[in-house]
Motif scaffolding. Structure first.
Motif, PDB file in Angstrom:
ATOM      1  N   UNK A   1       0.829  -1.214   0.000  1.00 53.57           N
ATOM      2  CA  UNK A   1       0.000   0.000   0.000  1.00 53.57           C
ATOM      3  C   UNK A   1       0.866   1.269   0.000  1.00 53.57           C
ATOM      4  N   UNK A   2       2.032   1.227   0.653  1.00 58.12           N
ATOM      5  CA  UNK A   2       2.882   2.431   0.688  1.00 58.12           C
ATOM      6  C   UNK A   2       3.467   2.717  -0.703  1.00 58.12           C
ATOM      7  N   UNK A   3       3.782   1.644  -1.418  1.00 57.74           N
ATOM      8  CA  UNK A   3       4.307   1.800  -2.777  1.00 57.74           C
ATOM      9  C   UNK A   3       3.222   2.373  -3.705  1.00 57.74           C
ATOM     10  N   UNK A   4       1.987   1.917  -3.475  1.00 59.11           N
ATOM     11  CA  UNK A   4       0.866   2.375  -4.302  1.00 59.11           C
ATOM     12  C   UNK A   4       0.759   3.902  -4.261  1.00 59.11           C
ATOM     13  N   UNK A   5       0.979   4.466  -3.068  1.00 61.42           N
ATOM     14  CA  UNK A   5       0.837   5.914  -2.919  1.00 61.42           C
ATOM     15  C   UNK A   5       2.187   6.625  -2.791  1.00 61.42           C
ATOM     16  N   UNK A   6       3.169   6.083  -3.497  1.00 58.70           N
ATOM     17  CA  UNK A   6       4.497   6.719  -3.598  1.00 58.70           C
ATOM     18  C   UNK A   6       5.091   7.083  -2.239  1.00 58.70           C
ATOM     19  N   UNK A   7       4.871   6.271  -1.250  1.00 60.31           N
ATOM     20  CA  UNK A   7       5.469   6.437   0.087  1.00 60.31           C
ATOM     21  C   UNK A   7       5.136   7.792   0.713  1.00 60.31           C
ATOM     22  N   UNK A   8       3.963   8.291   0.379  1.00 59.32           N
ATOM     23  CA  UNK A   8       3.473   9.597   0.855  1.00 59.32           C
ATOM     24  C   UNK A   8       3.660   9.796   2.374  1.00 59.32           C
ATOM     25  N   UNK A   9       3.365   8.767   3.153  1.00 58.09           N
ATOM     26  CA  UNK A   9       3.508   8.865   4.620  1.00 58.09           C
ATOM     27  C   UNK A   9       4.736   8.108   5.128  1.00 58.09           C
ATOM     28  N   UNK A  10       5.684   7.867   4.274  1.00 52.59           N
ATOM     29  CA  UNK A  10       6.892   7.127   4.659  1.00 52.59           C
ATOM     30  C   UNK A  10       6.731   5.634   4.382  1.00 52.59           C
ATOM     31  N   UNK A  11       7.860   4.930   4.507  1.00 54.76           N
ATOM     32  CA  UNK A  11       7.840   3.494   4.204  1.00 54.76           C
ATOM     33  C   UNK A  11       7.238   2.695   5.345  1.00 54.76           C
TER      34      UNK A  11
END
Ligand code: FAD
Ligand code: UDP
Length: 382
Positions: free
Chosen positions: A250-260
């Motif tokens: 999910x973090x990759x999906x949103x370009x690590x917007x909130x960190x890894x």
């Protein structure tokens, strides 16, 4: 062209694809980064003709009749009860710790006393998580809890997670409880079996349908675009109005917007040994010795005649984006909070469904994710 897009061809993606294609007669596109289906359950024969599990040993077990019956549409089964030994004080003893382990490691009179105490306190055929046993006041039980904690859990957990057992969610170590009984099997579920022709064949059977198109060797970012302003999803630059079922990180999906989101990875080292059999059981855990956590010998899992044998050593390591594979979500409160931020953000995309070990950041076993996928299918289509 497609009613649904699914990212990932593991159990989460494949169950959804199968249900949508067969039950709803809708068209599905699966996008998979790897060059094969099956996700982490993928298996294949190696150069010795031995069926190996490429991403670590996968033993199917469930108490859920519906899950077992659903999967039985795609495979026949070989009954298989997984057994694990742990190398403790120079001896290989049964894991989970049970009365057999107790008698192998302690002098008979002491083992007898501890057995009676455990029976009096918990009753026969019960399971006690180590962190619960550690709360005991009784001097004998305290001694035993400390022994099991030190010899079985502390150093294995340090290797596997880089943490102490208390620092990670209690459910993690509770997966391998102390058994108040003599059952030596690793799992006690009602259904324990392996797909007769392997997991990959099971997946092939699931995905064999004219409504399912599979795009291997493709990262979703190559074909999908997320319009963060308009909260829309584009496939090859055209707005996609069907549902997207996403089973990647999910973090990759949103370009690590909130960190890894942190994961544990594994360096999986396969070795061929020039002997017919290498070890006494399918898996031997090494809590206190070496840098690997366990050795699995695949011939025990899939018996085959061969003068050689294949073993796998698992060396845990931190996950690093783009360098290795995210195998285990790390279950801590802090990480759950970070996950929640992504989850709330994802809710703004009306046609996005998150599913699976990576997208939901959950320590799902195979049966858990099949059950979850079947439930989500019902939710989406009800
Ligand atoms: P996955 O199988 O990880 O599938 C996700 C798929 O998405 C992958 O194929 C991946 O390549 C793809 N993907 C990811 N990102 C992208 C992207 N950007 N673009 C395109 N595709 C992408 N469970 C048991 O029940 N018993 C066991 O004995 C057992 N042993 C295990 C041992 C190990 C070492 C590990 C790591 C797991 C084990 N499991 C076991 C758990 C089991 O692997 C999971 O329950 C199952 O794989 C979860 O399925 P999934 O579809 O959610 O995820
Ligand atoms: N564990 C341990 N010692 C062992 C076996 C398990 O400390 O010999 C702990 C460890 O923290 C591990 C967890 O119990 O991560 C769950 O073990 P399991 O075998 O279920 O892990 P998996 O097969 O999912 O890697």
């Amino acid at each position: 062209m497609f009613d649904y897009i699914i990212v990932g061809a593991g159990f989460a993606g494949s169950v959804m694809a199968e249900r949508i294609a067969r039950k709803c007669d809708k068209k599905v596109l699966i996008i998979e980064r790897r060059n094969h289906i099956g996700g982490n359950c993928y298996d294949c024969k190696d150069e010795n003709g031995i069926l190996i599990h490429k991403y670590g040993p996968h033993l199917f077990h469930t108490s859920d009749k519906e899950v077992f019956s659903y999967l039985s549409d795609f495979t026949q089964w070989d009954e298989y009860h997984h057994k694990v030994l742990a190398f403790i004080d120079g001896k290989k003893v049964p894991i989970p710790f049970n009365f057999n382990t107790l008698y192998e490691l302690f002098p008979h009179s002491l083992a007898e006393r501890l057995e009676q105490k455990l029976l009096g306190r918990y009753g026969y055929n019960t399971k006690v998580p180590i962190l619960e046993l550690k709360q005991e006041d009784d001097e004998d039980l305290k001694f035993l809890a400390e022994f099991i904690y030190e010899k079985i859990f502390k150093n294995y957990t340090a290797k596997q997670w880089g943490m102490k057992p208390e620092e990670i969610d209690a459910a993690v170590t509770a997966r391998v409880p102390v058994y108040i009984g003599r059952d030596d099997r690793y799992f006690t579920d009602r259904y324990q079996a392996l797909p007769k022709s392997g997991y990959t064949k099971l997946f092939e059977n699931m995905l064999q349908h004219p409504n399912i198109k599979l795009m291997l060797n493709t990262d979703f970012k190559e074909v999908l675009h997320f319009d963060k302003e308009g909260k829309k999803i584009h496939l090859f630059n055209q707005e996609f109005r069907g549902k997207l079922i996403f089973t990647g990180m999910i973090d990759e999906l949103f370009d690590f917007e909130y960190g890894e989101l942190p994961y544990r990875s594994l360096d999986l080292k396969f070795e061929t040994k020039d002997v017919e059999q290498f070890q006494e059981a399918a898996t031997v855990n090494y809590p206190n010795d070496y840098d690997f956590t366990r050795i699995t010998e695949f011939k025990h899992i899939h018996p085959v005649k061969s003068k050689r044998t294949t073993i796998l050593k698992e060396y845990p390591q931190p996950y690093r984006v783009g360098q290795n594979t995210p195998y285990y979500p790390i279950f801590t409160e802090e990480n759950q909070k970070k996950y929640q931020k992504y989850f709330i953000y994802a809710k703004q995309f009306e046609n996005l469904v998150l599913l699976g070990r990576l997208a939901e950041y959950r320590y799902y076993d195979m049966d858990d994710i099949v059950k979850r996928a079947l439930e989500v299918f019902e939710e989406v289509f009800s």
